[in-house]
Design an enzyme around this catalytic site. Structure first.
Site, PDB file in Angstrom:
ATOM      1  N   LYS A 133     -11.545  -4.780  18.538  1.00 52.51           N
ATOM      2  CA  LYS A 133     -10.169  -5.208  18.760  1.00 52.51           C
ATOM      3  C   LYS A 133      -9.778  -5.146  20.235  1.00 52.51           C
ATOM      4  O   LYS A 133      -8.694  -5.583  20.610  1.00 52.51           O
ATOM      5  CB  LYS A 133      -9.209  -4.347  17.927  1.00 52.51           C
ATOM      6  CG  LYS A 133      -9.362  -4.588  16.415  1.00 52.51           C
ATOM      7  CD  LYS A 133      -8.342  -3.813  15.628  1.00 52.51           C
ATOM      8  CE  LYS A 133      -8.661  -3.772  14.152  1.00 52.51           C
ATOM      9  NZ  LYS A 133      -8.128  -4.922  13.413  1.00 52.51           N
TER      10      LYS A 133
ATOM     11  N   ASP B 147      -4.142  -5.901   4.706  1.00 53.36           N
ATOM     12  CA  ASP B 147      -5.256  -6.696   5.254  1.00 53.36           C
ATOM     13  C   ASP B 147      -5.277  -8.106   4.680  1.00 53.36           C
ATOM     14  O   ASP B 147      -5.781  -9.028   5.303  1.00 53.36           O
ATOM     15  CB  ASP B 147      -6.593  -6.012   4.929  1.00 53.36           C
ATOM     16  CG  ASP B 147      -6.819  -4.812   5.821  1.00 53.36           C
ATOM     17  OD1 ASP B 147      -6.412  -4.873   6.994  1.00 53.36           O
ATOM     18  OD2 ASP B 147      -7.363  -3.801   5.343  1.00 53.36           O
TER      19      ASP B 147
ATOM     20  N   PHE C  25      -4.168   2.681  14.815  1.00 55.16           N
ATOM     21  CA  PHE C  25      -4.514   3.714  13.839  1.00 55.16           C
ATOM     22  C   PHE C  25      -5.500   3.123  12.834  1.00 55.16           C
ATOM     23  O   PHE C  25      -5.358   1.964  12.441  1.00 55.16           O
ATOM     24  CB  PHE C  25      -3.260   4.207  13.108  1.00 55.16           C
ATOM     25  CG  PHE C  25      -2.610   5.363  13.801  1.00 55.16           C
ATOM     26  CD1 PHE C  25      -2.022   5.202  15.044  1.00 55.16           C
ATOM     27  CD2 PHE C  25      -2.591   6.619  13.210  1.00 55.16           C
ATOM     28  CE1 PHE C  25      -1.425   6.265  15.697  1.00 55.16           C
ATOM     29  CE2 PHE C  25      -1.999   7.699  13.851  1.00 55.16           C
ATOM     30  CZ  PHE C  25      -1.413   7.525  15.095  1.00 55.16           C
TER      31      PHE C  25
ATOM     32  N   ALA D 211       1.551   1.218  11.616  1.00 62.24           N
ATOM     33  CA  ALA D 211       1.816   0.612  10.305  1.00 62.24           C
ATOM     34  C   ALA D 211       0.524   0.315   9.548  1.00 62.24           C
ATOM     35  O   ALA D 211      -0.505   0.006  10.144  1.00 62.24           O
ATOM     36  CB  ALA D 211       2.598  -0.695  10.502  1.00 62.24           C
TER      37      ALA D 211
ATOM     38  N   ASN E 115       0.847  -1.197   0.000  1.00 58.82           N
ATOM     39  CA  ASN E 115       0.000   0.000   0.000  1.00 58.82           C
ATOM     40  C   ASN E 115       0.886   1.252   0.000  1.00 58.82           C
ATOM     41  O   ASN E 115       2.113   1.142   0.014  1.00 58.82           O
ATOM     42  CB  ASN E 115      -0.952  -0.015   1.200  1.00 58.82           C
ATOM     43  CG  ASN E 115      -0.204  -0.109   2.503  1.00 58.82           C
ATOM     44  OD1 ASN E 115       0.570   0.770   2.846  1.00 58.82           O
ATOM     45  ND2 ASN E 115      -0.400  -1.217   3.217  1.00 58.82           N
TER      46      ASN E 115
ATOM     47  N   LYS F 204     -13.913  -0.441  15.491  1.00 52.82           N
ATOM     48  CA  LYS F 204     -12.590  -1.069  15.634  1.00 52.82           C
ATOM     49  C   LYS F 204     -12.120  -1.048  17.082  1.00 52.82           C
ATOM     50  O   LYS F 204     -11.523  -2.006  17.580  1.00 52.82           O
ATOM     51  CB  LYS F 204     -11.550  -0.331  14.770  1.00 52.82           C
ATOM     52  CG  LYS F 204     -11.477  -0.873  13.369  1.00 52.82           C
ATOM     53  CD  LYS F 204     -10.329  -0.283  12.580  1.00 52.82           C
ATOM     54  CE  LYS F 204     -10.434  -0.731  11.135  1.00 52.82           C
ATOM     55  NZ  LYS F 204      -9.708   0.112  10.213  1.00 52.82           N
TER      56      LYS F 204
END
Ligand SMILES: Cc1cc2nc3c(=O)[nH]c(=O)nc-3n(C[C@H](O)[C@H](O)[C@H](O)COP(=O)(O)O)c2cc1C
Length: 394
Positions: free
Chosen positions: A338, A278, A320, A274, A209, A334
């Site tokens: 998570k 995915d 992030f 980072a 990416n 998220k």
């Protein structure tokens, strides 16, 4: 270890010279390296011995020479990171305005090309005099920094502007000038991931990416400057962190997870900046895939580093999330899914976010708490980010 800041403290012949001893003491106490130059008149007000005792360094006088260093004035000018003249007399302001160099302090100032800060100290009429005011304006235009003077009672009994700032205020101003960060994270071990990952498809091709690694490296620098013991786990990118930061270079998401887990012992905070791919190839080809008209790649979900660390280790975790849309709802999802401590959401567009010098971040944490850090360059944003984290973490 951070390089110690070197301060050249100049003392001129004003009545406030006795207060300079306190400035020297505060600097030495805060780990600055301090050398002192006194003018001939300054010696009438306070003795060099006072400063030698406080700084543990030989004090330079108006006519100092060193037979081993014929270019002593140049050596001193090269040594210092900043010159602070406190007190600065009206005479000394006039002297440096004219570029005079008839004693050690004025010569070193003339040979110096970094920041010079002056703390004027004089009677209110001397300060208000048009000559001094004109000197003040011209010196300011040239980039000389003025710390004070202040309004208040003066040694001669007058009350007005011209009094030297208090030693502690001068010291605090100098700290700000040298961007000396407060050591919020002293002795904290912080692991930060930065950059993209690359996921091999065959020996020569990969998925990746546009992450430049800039945000992660600047966050690593900002934590390092605040005293943290930083471990940076970095994917392939050109952006460089401070050379004193311990850095592990990796390529894939799996390698990144391994590096983080291998270093997690004793870690206080994990910051996942980072842009981990995915997806990764379900089966990596051992040989270069032949170029055909058509290729179907089967991908599988890559490792979830943030979730793994939050689930398996007792560490304060910050993730992030780069989003193009529905920033808030996606970020909060998220945060919960998570099980992390804070999510830092940033919008990705053509002018901000990934592969851009500017960014803005909104932090979400706890039950409905949020704070937006407005759009700015990533270096300044990283400093603000680390300061905000210090408030939430403490
Ligand atoms: C008792 C006394 C106190 C003085 N206090 C000051 C002062 O506070 N500020 C100032 O600008 N000059 C003051 N002066 C005048 C300076 O000492 C004089 O201008 C001197 O030449 C400054 O030299 P220097 O800047 O090289 O140290 C004072 C003079 C005397 C005799």
């Amino acid at each position: 270890m951070n390089k110690k800041t070197k301060v050249l403290l100049g003392i001129t012949g004003g009545i406030a010279a006795y207060k300079s001893a306190e400035i020297a003491r505060l600097l030495v106490k805060s780990d600055y390296l301090v050398k002192v130059i006194m003018t001939r008149t300054a010696e009438d007000f306070i003795t060099p011995l006072t400063f030698e005792a406080l700084t543990n360094e030989k004090v330079f006088l108006y006519n100092s020479v060193d037979k081993n260093k014929p270019m002593l004035h140049i050596d001193i000018a090269k040594w210092a990171d900043i010159i602070l003249v406190a007190p600065t007399t009206a005479e000394f302001m006039s002297k440096i305005l004219h570029g005079r160099a008839d004693d050690m302090l004025s010569t070193v100032c003339l040979a110096f090309n970094k920041k010079i800060a002056l703390a004027p100290s004089m009677n209110k009429n001397m300060w208000a005099n048009k000559a001094t005011q004109d000197n003040y304006k011209i010196l300011k235009k040239r980039g000389i920094i003025f710390l004070g003077p202040e309004y208040g009672s003066q040694a001669c009994g007058d009350v007005g502007s011209g009094r030297m700032k208090e030693p502690e205020d001068i010291f605090n101003d100098l700290e700000k000038l040298m961007h000396k960060p407060k050591k919020f994270f002293k002795n904290k071990k912080i692991i930060i991931t930065a950059g993209p990952t690359i996921e091999l498809i065959d020996p020569v091709r990969y998925l990746s990416n546009r992450s430049s690694g800039m945000m992660g490296c600047e966050i690593a620098n900002a934590f390092y400057d605040q005293g943290a013991n930083v471990v940076l786990v970095k994917g392939p990118c050109k952006y460089m962190q401070n050379e004193n930061i311990f850095c592990i270079n990796i390529k894939s998401g799996e390698e990144m997870l391994n590096a983080v887990e291998n270093n997690i012992k004793g870690c206080d905070i994990f910051v996942s900046v980072a842009a981990v791919s995915d997806f990764t190839a379900r089966d990596r080809a051992d040989k270069k895939i032949k170029s055909n008209d058509k290729l179907t790649l089967e991908l599988k979900k890559n490792v979830d580093i943030l979730k793994t660390i939050a689930k398996n280790y007792k560490v304060f975790t910050i993730g992030f999330a780069a989003e193009t849309n529905d920033l808030k709802s996606n970020a909060i999802k998220k945060l919960k899914n998570k099980g992390i401590s804070i999510i830092a959401a940033n919008k990705v567009s053509l002018s901000e976010g990934i592969d851009n010098e500017n960014n803005s971040i909104t932090l979400y944490w706890g039950e409905g708490l949020e704070k937006t850090l407005e759009l700015k360059n990533k270096k300044d944003l990283a400093l603000e980010f680390v300061e905000e984290i210090s408030k939430i973490y403490n």
